[in-house]
Design an enzyme around this catalytic site. Sequence first.
Site, mmCIF file in Angstrom:
data_model
loop_
_atom_site.group_PDB
_atom_site.id
_atom_site.type_symbol
_atom_site.label_atom_id
_atom_site.label_comp_id
_atom_site.label_asym_id
_atom_site.label_seq_id
_atom_site.Cartn_x
_atom_site.Cartn_y
_atom_site.Cartn_z
ATOM 1 N N ASP A 84 28.945 35.611 17.837
ATOM 2 C CA ASP A 84 27.921 35.083 18.742
ATOM 3 C C ASP A 84 26.865 36.142 19.048
ATOM 4 O OD1 ASP A 84 29.802 36.546 20.389
ATOM 5 O OD2 ASP A 84 28.944 35.566 22.155
ATOM 6 N N ASP A 115 23.808 43.764 16.685
ATOM 7 C CA ASP A 115 24.840 43.328 17.642
ATOM 8 C C ASP A 115 25.292 41.908 17.329
ATOM 9 O OD1 ASP A 115 26.463 43.128 19.879
ATOM 10 O OD2 ASP A 115 24.814 42.808 21.268
ATOM 11 N N GLU A 149 31.874 36.863 22.815
ATOM 12 C CA GLU A 149 31.851 38.191 23.424
ATOM 13 C C GLU A 149 30.645 38.361 24.344
ATOM 14 O OE1 GLU A 149 30.699 42.403 23.895
ATOM 15 O OE2 GLU A 149 29.601 40.801 22.892
ATOM 16 N N GLU A 177 32.958 47.110 17.850
ATOM 17 C CA GLU A 177 31.542 47.453 17.788
ATOM 18 C C GLU A 177 31.178 48.733 18.538
ATOM 19 O OE1 GLU A 177 28.825 44.843 20.007
ATOM 20 O OE2 GLU A 177 30.605 44.000 20.997
#
Length: 414
Positions: A84, A115, A149, A177
């Site tokens: 997402d 991201d 997330e 990440e």
Amino acid sequence: MTSLTSEENECVSKFVQYLQIPTVSSIPSKFQAAKCVAFLKAQAEELQLPFEVIELVPGWPLVLMTWVGTSPDAPSLLLNSHFDVVPAEDAKWHWDPFGAEIDEEGRIYARGTQDMKCVGIQYLCAIRRLKAMNYSPKRTMHLLYVPDEEIGGHKGMEPFVLTDKWKSLNVGFVLDEGLASPTEEHTVFYGERAAWWIKLVATGPAGHGSALIKGTATEKLWRVMSHFMERRAVEVSKLEEEGCMGYISDVTTINLTSMKAGVSSDGGETFATNVIPTVAQCGFDIRVTPKEDMAVFKEKVESWVNSQEGVECQWLQKNFDNKVSQLDSSCPEWVTFEKVLHQEGLTYRSAIFPAATDSRYIRALGIPCAGFSPMTKTPILLHDHDEFLSVPVYLKGIVLYERLLSALGDCLTA
């Protein structure tokens, strides 16, 4: 940009396809989860990796792929990423946020380039390279793609780590990440700041705007807000102190992010300036560094609120168990990870992640997590307009993951 090999072109093409799927978790019309799952399933089938969809909350699928190791009973390696992304204001972008267009300098512009769709595809491309070399890991590797997330992980990772399915994965170490780095130095994150989202609601008497009525809602709210803003000033001064490294993640940030009060005169956005409202509210985004004594700070926040009668505190998001990972000689995977970086001639620094990631739910279980996104000499543009990642940096990250996964895949722990 120099010409690419057929393999590199394929890796770029897969990245572009992934970016072109709108997966904005906060906007239902732009959250094409089913299309994303279909794309990921196709990647798993190409690599002959077992594929599973786990849907703990309807409409919010988690995707799990598995590369079974030759020592399947050993603690596994989890490669985590989220598919997402956050919204993009189209008018403020020079590119289509979901077009994944590439400029003449090789920059790919799209929401999620940094991201963190890059990492999710880099994992797969690295595994493709390893399989082409006939490499087989000793420990099992799981690739997990989570759906939410960016909005807290409450439908994805948070409930997933409480399931029997999670326990069966026998996870021993996690890669998740990180952030881009404007310099040639990588950053590895061993913890993160806890996200506290607070809504303050004050109530008081109504009256005419010309009066001096005691105990109005806005007056009460302002008094409590002042405590938060005074503490904010203290944290700002810490960053300005001589000798301070200036890492935002080393301090607790407090930001006033919303305010609302007033009596609407037309049922819309127009408010009467001569009427004292009975309700006033505001919102604070607080990010608590692990260097803060969380219990003490929580008591302080509660004391600020309780100092004024008629003000209620609503916790919209809270995390009071903010564990960090011990990435040192006591962690065999970290020793291996660090060795690869040194062999590749790469520099790095360890840090606390400034925002929140799904790793917090895994660290709470005592499982070590390393936050790492190989994006050097790249401006930090997550959640920003014109987010991009250059093709050379993206491809270089795949090669680095190939080295890391092969080394970690052979790092057996008890």
